[in-house]
Design an enzyme around this catalytic site. Structure first.
Site, PDB file in Angstrom:
ATOM      1  N   ASP A 162      -8.106  -9.633  -3.825  1.00 51.72           N
ATOM      2  CA  ASP A 162      -7.012  -9.374  -3.004  1.00 51.72           C
ATOM      3  C   ASP A 162      -6.723 -10.408  -1.857  1.00 51.72           C
ATOM      4  O   ASP A 162      -5.510 -10.348  -1.577  1.00 51.72           O
ATOM      5  CB  ASP A 162      -6.881  -7.879  -2.436  1.00 51.72           C
ATOM      6  CG  ASP A 162      -6.324  -6.951  -3.432  1.00 51.72           C
ATOM      7  OD1 ASP A 162      -5.526  -7.490  -4.199  1.00 51.72           O
ATOM      8  OD2 ASP A 162      -6.680  -5.794  -3.281  1.00 51.72           O
TER       9      ASP A 162
HETATM   10  C1  GLC Z   1     -10.345  -3.671  -3.388  1.00 49.58           C
HETATM   11  C2  GLC Z   1      -9.147  -3.263  -4.122  1.00 49.58           C
HETATM   12  C3  GLC Z   1      -9.212  -4.050  -5.566  1.00 49.58           C
HETATM   13  C4  GLC Z   1      -9.561  -5.399  -5.401  1.00 49.58           C
HETATM   14  C5  GLC Z   1     -10.930  -5.706  -4.465  1.00 49.58           C
HETATM   15  C6  GLC Z   1     -11.166  -7.128  -4.273  1.00 49.58           C
HETATM   16  O1  GLC Z   1     -11.491  -2.886  -4.030  1.00 49.58           O
HETATM   17  O2  GLC Z   1      -9.000  -1.763  -4.299  1.00 49.58           O
HETATM   18  O3  GLC Z   1      -7.865  -3.920  -6.151  1.00 49.58           O
HETATM   19  O4  GLC Z   1      -9.658  -5.860  -6.718  1.00 49.58           O
HETATM   20  O5  GLC Z   1     -11.002  -4.997  -3.303  1.00 49.58           O
HETATM   21  O6  GLC Z   1     -10.373  -7.687  -3.521  1.00 49.58           O
END
Ligand code: GLC
Length: 802
Positions: free
Chosen positions: A494
């Protein structure tokens, strides 16, 4: 230092010291009604929506010693006046003679002994019911009779949890409590806030006569509001004020005089915290749960639910810690993440409309499809409804209203509005469902796409198969200058958010893997042309990827819009990312020599004794051009932290290349059970996977955070069962393809699959990691490694030799 131990016979973890470095929690009920209970009896309960239908006030940011949501006081009448304590440690902080918190499946049970009184309280939500039961048993351990009062307390919040903190005039002016007097001294206290869109009330009641109550926090704490939860002044009076609060900070405290208890005597009080439209109409159900036998039955039904859930798969390997996780705690965490997505935990408060994540839930569901395919299918249907006509998906949605949004992509006008990976995960969810159940007709089910006309009606429906095909085509049509899948706002990670035009190696490989699944489905359906088309798509992306992304020793991770590589040896920071090495193995894009080299690079540059770092070295300073990753110090979260979710993909990749020892080493180093003797460093619950552990660039290397709601749960379960033990459902049967540590002599598994029970025994006297030499099913030798589908309700004995 240890704070407790695993008791596998009772399927519990037992905490023996309440002074844990952070709160440890357990979940009760589900999103329909429920929440979590911490090890000091505090709770956060909501119904349907933690943001706009919150029931109790739980503020995790307050010190651990503070009252949170609910507690219980036990009062003893001595010659020199009253003495009281809470059996939960918080908020009275006494030094008990005994303290235990049994973290069970769907319940927590706290037992403590103090002042010669034993309190034993079991907290749970009966299966599919909408009330929290606190079953309080008090015993006199003294050799003299004792006079005991029991005072359970709840503190309410405004139903709109954000408003509670936002407006301190309007909110308290709307909050009211009322007493409903019943027969035999029973009382139900309702609590509500004006402005609710419906007429429902919260209520708190018990099965014993209540001599007085309190609904105003200020009066309960006493001293003109300067009393404390540790020592509420009102508890020095014989009775509470029985005031029905017309405003203010609403609580509910119920005074129960249990009277004289003889030595060894035991008494029981059962409380209910619930929410209903109308307590008069609810009275029948309330009365039902006032009956001790009914409550005992509800508890045993809850146990049966969990026994059934866990009975899908049971393993016996030479590693006890592995067994503990795979037989009990990991599948429980899978169920919890499936229910709660990232909605509510100590770390996510369900506010800001995050709701359920499309990518998160699409992965969470993979962890429970063997145990509860129907519930899994229900969630998949919801997810498909937030997929758009163009094949992409909305990032998150509220499962009650089914209103979805673009997540963080909303906030950055200068970035693409969609996430490049979301829609591809649903392909994995559907294919895993089909492989588990054989319910191939599901592909024909019509489900609306998310896009609506001006009346709010769906613009288009499509079969599940069409949904999947559009997901594939969306990525196929959205590629960048190197022929790789575009990043969108972000991919699985993210926190890397680059301007439009950036390409993502993750998305390219997830697409590759989704294509493999689509090929399996197409071939099963005899859709030869379709299978061939996807084969070509796979080939094309594979070539583009291998042409553009090999960096000499590993694969790079992204290209920005100008074609600059990230996750390359030429970068200063984040030179290498684990996902760019594991996923090309999972997608079968990486040729054998590159797979070997790049997985070797993971071990060399990213592995630590406490897990694999997501990338290294970490950025050191905020850079809005790159995004959220640079908001963390080096070693934290996505910025060089040990992100457990991604560790699991490295485990799976190692099993695919046949490296059972390495896969097992990676599995072990993050198995939370193994942290039990080192909690002062790890801090979080040793019975669930946390999302992250601080990496070795951080001074607090080894510290875990964000426990419970992480995609790690589902993937760890898959890694252990489908890849290490190698029991992999397919459309044709149950594939047996273990990849285990060579030192293991073998293992046994009981697996329910397609209405039959497979009792599998694998012998490894040759001490191999991978490769089944002989497979015998019900005494007959079988060619290959696929155990047939029997669908006959019987047991089948499978013996395999590696
Ligand atoms: C968090 C979010 C997930 C994402 C991960 C890596 O766990 O919930 O959607 O893929 O972070 O950024």
């Amino acid at each position: 230092m240890r704070y407790g131990y695993f008791d596998n016979a009772s399927k519990e973890y037992i905490i023996t010291d309440p002074k844990l470095p952070v709160k440890w929690i357990n979940y009760v009920g589900g999103l329909y009604f429920g929440g979590f209970v911490d090890h000091t009896g505090g709770s956060l309960i909501c119904k349907g929506d933690p943001a706009i239908n919150r029931i109790v006030k739980y503020i995790p940011q307050l010190p651990d010693s503070d009252f949170k949501g609910e507690t219980l006081y036990i009062r003893i009448k001595e010659n020199d006046g009253y003495k009281f304590f809470s059996p939960f440690y918080v908020p009275t902080l006494d030094n008990y003679d005994l303290y235990e918190c049994h973290v069970g499946l769907g319940y927590s049970r706290i037992i403590s002994e103090f002042y010669g009184i034993r309190a034993d309280i079991t907290i749970y939500v009966p299966h599919k019911s909408d009330r929290v039961i606190r079953d309080i048993k008090i015993r006199n351990l003294r050799n003299k009779p004792v006079d005991i009062d029991v005072i359970p307390v709840v503190e309410y919040t405004h139903f709109d949890a954000l408003k509670q903190f936002d407006n301190n005039d309007w909110v308290p002016q709307t909050m009211q409590s009322k007493a409903v007097y019943e027969e035999n001294g029973l009382i139900t206290i309702t609590q509500f806030a004006f402005m609710r869109k419906n007429s429902s009330v919260n209520y708190f009641t018990s099965n014993n006569s209540v001599s007085s109550f309190e609904t105003d926090r200020r009066l309960f704490l006493g001293n003109n509001g300067y009393g404390t939860w540790a020592c509420p002044i009102s508890l020095y009076n014989d009775e509470l004020s029985s005031y029905e609060a017309l405003r203010g900070d609403n609580i509910c405290a119920l005074m129960h005089h249990l009277g004289q208890m003889d030595p060894g005597g035991e008494k029981r009080v059962i409380t209910q915290l619930g929410q209903c439209e109308n307590v008069k109409e609810e009275k029948k159900i309330i009365d039902y749960y006032r009956n001790e036998e009914n409550v005992d039955k509800a508890f045993s039904d809850l146990k049966s639910f969990w026994d059934k859930y866990l009975s899908t798969l049971h393993v016996e390997t030479p590693d006890e810690d592995f067994n503990t996780m795979v037989n009990i705690h990991n599948p429980r965490q899978c169920y919890i993440t499936k229910n709660w997505s990232r909605y509510l935990s100590l770390y996510q408060m369900g506010l800001g409309s995050r709701g359920m994540g499309f990518r998160d839930s699409s992965q969470d569901v993979l962890g429970i499809l063997g145990n509860m395919p129907e519930e899994g299918c229900e969630l998949i249907e919801k997810l498909l409804q937030v997929q758009k006509i163009d094949g992409s998906a909305m990032h998150q949605f509220n499962p009650v209203t089914m209103i979805a949004d673009e997540g963080d992509a909303r906030e950055r006008q200068d970035r693409p509005k969609y996430y490049g990976d979301d829609h591809l995960w649903i392909v994995l969810a559907v294919s895993t469902y089909l492989k588990e159940t054989g319910d191939i007709d599901f592909l024909d089910l019509n489900i609306p796409f998310y896009d609506k006309n001006k009346d709010g009606l769906p613009l288009e429906n499509g079969t599940v198969m069409e949904h999947l095909q559009r997901a594939i085509e969306f990525t196929h049509d959205n590629i960048g200058q190197h022929g790789l899948a575009l990043l969108g706002f972000a991919d699985w990670n993210d926190t890397v958010n680059l301007p439009a035009g950036a390409e993502s190696v993750f998305n390219a490989n997830l697409y590759g893997y989704a294509l493999l699944e689509m090929m399996d489905i197409a071939r099963y359906l005899n859709e030869v042309e379709l299978a061939r088309k996807y084969q070509n798509y796979h080939e094309t992306m594979k070539n583009a990827f291998n042409d553009a992304c090999w960096d000499g020793e590993w694969y790079i991770r992204y290209f920005d819009k100008d074609g600059n590589a990230l996750g390359s040896k030429n970068n200063d920071k984040c030179k290498i990312y684990v996902n760019a090495q594991s996923w090309p193995v999972i997608s079968r894009f990486a040729p054998a020599d590159r797979a070997k080299k790049s997985l070797g690079a993971v071990y060399k540059y990213l592995n630590t004794s406490k897990g694999i770092k997501l990338s290294a070295p970490g950025y050191n300073g905020y850079n809005p051009d790159i995004g959220g990753i640079t908001t963390y110090p080096p070693g934290a979260k996505e910025n060089g932290g040990i992100f457990l979710h991604a560790n699991i993909w490295a485990i799976i990749a190692e099993t695919i290349v046949g490296n059972g020892d390495r896969a097992y080493e990676y599995y072990n180093q993050i198995n939370p059970v193994t942290k039990n003797n080192n909690i002062d460093e790890f801090e979080c619950e040793p019975y669930v996977y946390p999302q992250n552990i601080l990496g070795d660039e951080h001074p607090q290397f080894g510290l875990a955070r964000n426990s419970w709601l992480s995609g790690t749960a589902s993937w760890a379960y898959q890694a252990a069962t489908r890849y290490i033990l190698g029991i992999l459902p397919s459309l044709e049967g149950l594939i047996l393809d273990p990849c285990i540590p060579a030192q293991w002599n073998g293992f046994r598994v009981t697996r329910k699959f397609r209405n039959a029970i497979y009792i599998i025994e694998v012998a490894n006297t040759a001490h191999m990691s991978k490769g089944i030499k002989t497979l015998i099913v019900d005494g007959k030798k079988i060619r290959g490694n696929i155990i047939p589908i029997y669908d006959d309700g019987n047991e089948h004995i499978v013996r395999a030799i590696m």
